[in-house]
Design a protein around this motif. Structure first.
Motif, short mmCIF file in Angstrom:
data_model
loop_
_atom_site.label_atom_id
_atom_site.label_comp_id
_atom_site.label_asym_id
_atom_site.label_seq_id
_atom_site.Cartn_x
_atom_site.Cartn_y
_atom_site.Cartn_z
N PHE A 267 0.85 -1.18 0.00
CA PHE A 267 0.00 0.00 0.00
C PHE A 267 0.89 1.24 0.00
CE2 PHE A 267 -2.62 -3.33 1.77
CZ PHE A 267 -3.86 -3.10 1.19
N PRO A 268 0.41 2.35 -0.51
CA PRO A 268 1.23 3.57 -0.54
C PRO A 268 1.25 4.26 0.81
CG PRO A 268 -0.94 4.03 -1.43
CD PRO A 268 -0.90 2.54 -1.15
N LEU A 269 2.19 5.15 0.99
CA LEU A 269 2.19 6.01 2.16
C LEU A 269 1.02 6.99 2.08
CD1 LEU A 269 5.99 6.95 2.48
CD2 LEU A 269 4.74 5.16 3.70
N ALA A 270 0.60 7.48 3.23
CA ALA A 270 -0.52 8.44 3.25
C ALA A 270 -0.16 9.73 2.53
CB ALA A 270 -0.91 8.72 4.70
N GLN A 271 1.10 10.14 2.63
CA GLN A 271 1.58 11.34 1.97
C GLN A 271 2.62 10.95 0.93
OE1 GLN A 271 0.45 14.39 2.13
NE2 GLN A 271 1.99 15.29 0.77
N ARG A 272 2.35 11.22 -0.32
CA ARG A 272 3.19 10.73 -1.42
C ARG A 272 4.66 11.13 -1.26
NH1 ARG A 272 0.33 9.79 -6.62
NH2 ARG A 272 -1.91 9.89 -6.25
N ASP A 273 4.91 12.39 -0.91
CA ASP A 273 6.29 12.87 -0.93
C ASP A 273 7.04 12.61 0.38
OD1 ASP A 273 5.11 14.76 0.71
OD2 ASP A 273 5.39 16.44 -0.68
N GLU A 274 6.46 11.81 1.27
CA GLU A 274 7.18 11.42 2.48
C GLU A 274 7.97 10.13 2.31
OE1 GLU A 274 4.48 11.31 5.75
OE2 GLU A 274 4.32 13.50 5.90
N THR B 195 5.36 4.36 -12.09
CA THR B 195 5.32 4.50 -10.63
C THR B 195 6.37 5.44 -10.06
OG1 THR B 195 6.65 2.47 -10.41
CG2 THR B 195 4.25 2.26 -10.29
N ALA B 196 7.43 5.75 -10.80
CA ALA B 196 8.41 6.72 -10.30
C ALA B 196 7.76 8.08 -10.06
CB ALA B 196 9.56 6.87 -11.28
N GLY B 197 6.68 8.35 -10.77
CA GLY B 197 6.01 9.63 -10.62
C GLY B 197 5.00 9.69 -9.50
N LEU B 198 4.72 8.57 -8.84
CA LEU B 198 3.71 8.56 -7.79
C LEU B 198 4.10 9.42 -6.60
CD1 LEU B 198 2.64 4.78 -7.69
CD2 LEU B 198 1.49 6.68 -8.85
N HIS B 199 5.39 9.71 -6.43
CA HIS B 199 5.87 10.46 -5.26
C HIS B 199 5.70 11.97 -5.41
CE1 HIS B 199 7.72 6.66 -4.13
NE2 HIS B 199 8.27 6.61 -5.32
N PHE B 200 5.46 12.44 -6.62
CA PHE B 200 5.42 13.88 -6.85
C PHE B 200 4.13 14.49 -6.33
CE2 PHE B 200 8.88 12.78 -9.57
CZ PHE B 200 9.67 13.91 -9.63
N THR B 201 4.24 15.65 -5.72
CA THR B 201 3.12 16.40 -5.17
C THR B 201 3.21 17.84 -5.68
OG1 THR B 201 4.38 17.07 -3.22
CG2 THR B 201 3.10 15.01 -3.06
N PRO B 202 2.14 18.62 -5.54
CA PRO B 202 2.23 20.04 -5.91
C PRO B 202 3.38 20.75 -5.19
CG PRO B 202 -0.06 19.43 -5.62
CD PRO B 202 0.75 18.24 -5.17
N ALA B 203 3.63 20.37 -3.93
CA ALA B 203 4.72 21.01 -3.18
C ALA B 203 6.07 20.74 -3.81
CB ALA B 203 4.70 20.54 -1.73
N VAL B 204 6.27 19.52 -4.32
CA VAL B 204 7.55 19.18 -4.96
C VAL B 204 7.69 19.97 -6.27
CG1 VAL B 204 8.92 17.34 -6.01
CG2 VAL B 204 7.69 16.91 -3.88
#
Length: 404
Positions: free
Chosen positions: A24-31, A203-212
């Protein structure tokens, strides 16, 4: 090393404990964790701080494909469940974007679960609830040998893209060993996904968020998008002792004229986000080579072509990219639909990519071979370090920035 030099699969295996696979993914993508490899040195960071680790003038290339709910389930009168895992429109080669806009009926090729119980003349039906009322979806064999299925629906107003959003399930990777949930419809997509047609996420892009993205902009790091519709072949295991003999899958990729122009302008600073973006960028060079050499089908790249020419015959990167750009202008095309089967293995010389942002991949996979082509045998020490520091692996796992 040439494309014909034997290369043992055993060289690309490592021990991946089952509990290190992120189901399962982390609750916050960029953490998620970020392992940074630079010229032999390894550092550990958090993904939200990725922009601080990127080289100055980096230009990131993302794959903006969107995963479709490609698993459809029909129940026969006997109670047997037939699963259709849709892979690509049939016949293969037509633009996936066009196929997604079809109304009333469509033919797709796929993998058929429990196929022996589906008789050649049997129609399968399901009623699908939608906000505007129920839709009847019917599946019949179109070509049994080719695993092609005719899908028809009434009322016919819905596009195929709309239909499967109501009818299908998200196709999670088989190694997650679980059914998809409603949450996966969001978490198994990048926040910039746009072009529907993939059956697996980049999936490499799953970590990106607006903040990043905001932090990248503050640092002056630019980016743009191409589209490679990821196929199920990305999970196809290598089953031969000599990895050179593996049959590489082909995937559809779309390049806009804008991305070709930007790749040309930033060709010395390109960092792909994910293996699909890397394959797309490297393929773009070879498609330019095929144009320069007047090959009959320049935008269809097989797995051997990149190894078929002596290095002395490789044209400069700028020349190859300019050939593609000139072609789009000459033919008045704002985008090109291409197909790539490029197989990047150790011994391959990167033409465009100066590094990669990527997750941690399955042992003995074509993706490990690609990473090895970029950074050599150091991939093993990187993976050993990640395991020792409790990184999470595979699609929902942690990330790395690899800079040779």
């Amino acid at each position: 090393m040439t494309e014909n030099t034997p290369l043992s699969l055993s060289q690309f295996q490592y021990d991946l404990p089952d509990d290190r696979i992120a189901r399962f993914p982390l609750a916050q993508r960029d953490e998620s964790k970020l392992l940074v490899y630079r010229s032999g040195q390894i550092d550990h960071a958090t993904f939200r701080n990725l922009p601080d680790w990127l080289p100055a003038n980096s230009f990131l290339v993302f794959n903006n494909t969107k995963v479709i709910p490609a698993r459809l389930h029909f129940t026969r009168q006997t109670g047997a469940v037939i699963e259709l895992f849709l892979l690509n429109p049939f016949p293969d080669g037509q633009p996936i974007t066009t196929a997604m806009e079809a109304t009333g009926s469509a033919v797709w090729q796929g993998m058929i679960g429990n196929r022996k119980r589906w008789k050649p003349d049997e129609a399968l039906e399901i009623d699908i609830p939608t906000p505007s009322g129920p839709v009847r979806l019917t599946a019949t064999w179109h070509d049994v040998e080719q695993s092609a299925v005719q899908l028809s629906w009434q009322p016919t107003e819905l596009t195929f893209a709309q239909l499967i959003q109501y009818a299908g399930d998200i196709p999670l990777p088989p190694y997650l060993k679980r059914d998809s949930t409603e949450a996966d419809r969001i978490t198994y997509q990048t926040i910039y996904s746009e072009k529907e047609g993939a059956v697996a996420a980049p999936t490499a892009g799953l970590h990106f968020t607006p903040a990043v993205f905001d932090a990248m902009a503050r640092r002056g790091i630019e980016h743009d998008y191409l589209t490679l519709h990821v196929g199920a072949g990305t999970f196809q295991p290598i089953k031969v002792a000599d990895v050179r003999q593996h049959h590489m899958h082909t995937e559809q990729v779309v390049y806009t004229r804008t991305i070709v122009q930007k790749v040309l302008a930033h060709r010395d600073h390109l960092i792909p986000v994910g293996t699909t973006s890397m394959r797309s960028l490297e393929s773009l060079y070879w498609m330019g080579v095929q144009l320069l050499r007047n090959e009959p089908d320049p935008f269809r790249l097989d797995q051997q072509y990149a190894y078929s020419l002596p290095v002395a015959d490789h044209p400069p990167v700028a020349e190859a990219l300019e050939a593609v750009l000139d072609y789009t202008i000459r033919t008045n095309q704002e985008s090109l639909v291409a197909h790539t089967g490029i197989y990047i293995t150790p011994g391959y010389e990167m033409k465009l990519c100066k590094g990669i942002i990527t997750n941690f991949h399955q042992p003995g996979s074509t993706l490990i071979l690609l990473i090895s082509a970029l950074i050599g045998d150091n991939w093993r020490s990187i993976y050993t370090e990640a395991l020792a520091n409790e990184y999470r692996f595979l699609s929902y796992g942690d990330s790395s920035l690899l800079l040779p």
